[in-house]
Design an enzyme around this catalytic site. Structure first.
Site, PDB file in Angstrom:
ATOM      1  N   HIS A 292       0.825  -1.219   0.000  1.00 33.58           N
ATOM      2  CA  HIS A 292       0.000   0.000   0.000  1.00 33.58           C
ATOM      3  C   HIS A 292       0.857   1.266   0.000  1.00 33.58           C
ATOM      4  CE1 HIS A 292      -3.264  -2.843   0.609  1.00 33.58           C
ATOM      5  NE2 HIS A 292      -2.456  -3.423   1.490  1.00 33.58           N
ATOM      6  N   GLU A 306      -2.521   0.407   7.666  1.00 26.89           N
ATOM      7  CA  GLU A 306      -1.635  -0.675   7.225  1.00 26.89           C
ATOM      8  C   GLU A 306      -0.405  -0.139   6.503  1.00 26.89           C
ATOM      9  OE1 GLU A 306      -3.496  -3.476   4.601  1.00 26.89           O
ATOM     10  OE2 GLU A 306      -1.643  -4.590   4.255  1.00 26.89           O
ATOM     11  N   HIS A 359       2.479  -7.202   4.585  1.00 26.90           N
ATOM     12  CA  HIS A 359       1.110  -6.687   4.719  1.00 26.90           C
ATOM     13  C   HIS A 359       0.574  -6.906   6.125  1.00 26.90           C
ATOM     14  CE1 HIS A 359      -0.087  -5.692   0.500  1.00 26.90           C
ATOM     15  NE2 HIS A 359       1.061  -6.330   0.294  1.00 26.90           N
ATOM     16  N   GLU A 427       1.395 -11.728   5.971  1.00 25.88           N
ATOM     17  CA  GLU A 427       0.385 -10.948   6.710  1.00 25.88           C
ATOM     18  C   GLU A 427       0.775 -11.045   8.183  1.00 25.88           C
ATOM     19  OE1 GLU A 427      -2.056  -9.150   5.548  1.00 25.88           O
ATOM     20  OE2 GLU A 427      -2.651  -9.942   3.584  1.00 25.88           O
TER      21      GLU A 427
HETATM   22 ZN    ZN Z   1      -2.453  -5.304   2.436  1.00 22.07          ZN
END
Ligand code: ZN
Length: 464
Positions: A292, A306, A359, A427
């Site tokens: 992002h 995030e 992430h 993640e």
């Molecule tokens: Zn993400």
């Protein structure tokens, strides 16, 4: 030192001692033995133009000659614009006729210089680098200190503070081996460098942040951090078990100088375990992708975006990878937006050997834990899975205390379209889960997570 030079210096010292005369300071526009390429050319010329330093009667500057305590007194006395001249002094070895008598007495009066306490000044003794540092901090005011340290100057040393102040101001630096050379005699060129930097800040260097020589993990329950490499030195803090520290110097007495972001100092090396003994990452090109960015915040929860968590963690990951010898290419290092295509192309242009995208998850507030994704549909499927598995294992078998959500297959663009190198997407945890979010908010936790990801990548290269 060559024998011939030594004899020349001795003869010069004897002559100086015999006739108490100045070594014939000749103000010269140039010195035949100091060419424009000399490391101290600008500084020597600056001081020569101010008539603070001069050449010998043969016109030479002799930049590698050592400086005597009387020469130092006259050069610094001229820089301070003291009276100088010929005067009676309080020292047995400095008669009125000595070329530096006036300056030596001026500076004794000002408490800038001191003799040996036995009535002698040590007029023909050579000046050491630490003596020079003490004199400079008494003659000029330096207040700021920092955690810059030198291996041969413990904090118990009377010259620790003067040397630290001058190093902090960019007036002095150490040798490439991390020592200051405190007891070494100072050469005329280095004397000129220091004095010019004191007088004119334009000559000062920005003190370089020292580079770590390795990474280690604390094995004691609580490891004391001290101001000097000595069990009796004052304690400035403790590292809890498992703390990852940068190691800067290892001393022969078993102590090491280490740091984390919040605490720097000396610890005993018996309670450190080197964590980069393997060379699996040396020279490898690793592409680190912080998910992002900019107008795309990613998941949002507990006041966090995030995009920020991924960038901070990716930077920690970069630091650990680089410390282990890898070459790291970041797809972004600031809060900017890149398309997914662009991230893949950056990795390909860099010739990456592994691609790791960082992430943070979000679901329903209940879901929590760490999961690592790979793509099972492209030419690198088998390698992708190995890389993802090594990373997930490290994340779970650590003190990160995350629930194991496993290694999973997915078609995320950045890993599906990565054909030239194994790729994976981690993640870290769930931004909308209370306990996960508290961990994600902690920079200590994020560092530990980055450290584990780096170990997983290393495992991949060590075992492939
Ligand atoms: Zn993400």
């Amino acid at each position: 030192m060559k024998g011939k030079n030594f004899v020349a210096i001795l003869m010069f010292l004897m002559m100086a001692a015999l006739c108490f005369s100045s070594p014939g300071y000749v103000s010269a526009a140039s010195f035949p033995d100091v060419s424009a390429g000399h490391r101290a050319y600008d500084e020597i010329m600056y001081l020569a133009n101010k008539k603070i330093v001069g050449g010998y009667s043969d016109g030479a500057f002799k930049p590698d000659n050592f400086v005597t305590r009387s020469e130092a007194a006259s050069m610094i006395g001229r820089a301070l614009q003291l009276k100088g001249g010929y005067r009676e002094t309080e020292y047995h070895d400095v008669p009125k006729g000595h070329f530096a008598s006036g300056y030596i007495q001026d500076m004794s009066n000002e408490r800038i210089l001191a003799g040996y306490g036995n009535g002698y000044y040590g007029v023909n003794d050579k000046l050491t680098r630490e003596q020079m540092a003490s004199i400079l901090t008494r003659a000029w005011t330096f207040t700021e200190t920092s955690n810059l340290t030198f291996t041969d100057v413990g904090s118990n040393s009377p010259t620790y503070v003067p040397i630290n102040k001058l190093a902090t101001a960019g007036v002095v630096g150490g040798y490439s081996n991390g020592a200051f050379g405190a007891k070494d005699y100072i050469k005329r060129a280095d004397f000129a460098l220091m004095l010019a930097r004191v007088l004119n800040p334009a000559f000062r260097s920005n003190p370089a942040e020292p580079k770590p020589i390795g990474i280690a993990q604390v094995t004691a329950d609580f490891l004391n951090v001290r101001t000097a490499p000595d069990a009796n030195a004052s304690r400035i803090g403790q590292y809890p078990n498992g703390t990852i520290v940068n190691v800067y110097t290892k001393l022969s007495n078993g102590w090491a100088y280490v740091s984390t972001n919040s605490l720097k100092g000396y610890v005993h090396g018996a309670y450190l375990k080197d964590t980069d003994q393997s060379t699996g990452l040396k020279g490898k090109i690793i592409v680190v992708d912080a998910g992002h960015g900019d107008h795309d915040p990613g998941a949002i929860g507990y006041g966090m975006n995030e995009k920020d968590l991924t960038l901070i963690t990716a930077k920690h990951l970069r630091d650990y990878l680089e410390a282990a010898g890898a070459k790291v290419v970041m797809t972004r290092e600031t809060d900017i937006f890149h398309s997914l295509e662009k991230r893949v192309s950056i990795a390909n242009l860099a010739g990456g050997q592994a691609f790791v995208s960082v992430h943070v998850n979000k679901f329903n507030g209940d879901a929590h834990g760490t999961e690592t994704y790979y793509n099972g549909d492209n030419s690198k499927s088998a390698e992708n899975k190995k890389l993802a598995t090594y990373i997930q294992k490290r994340m779970i078998n650590s003190d990160l205390n995350m629930r194991d959500r496993g290694v999973k297959e997915a078609n995320f663009y950045v890993i599906k379209n990565q054909y030239n190198m194994p790729s994976t997407l981690v993640e870290l945890g769930f931004i909308d889960h209370k306990e996960d979010a508290a961990k994600l908010a902690s920079d200590t936790w994020r560092k530990k997570a980055a450290y584990q990801i780096h170990l997983g990548i290393k495992d991949y290269f060590t075992n492939n």
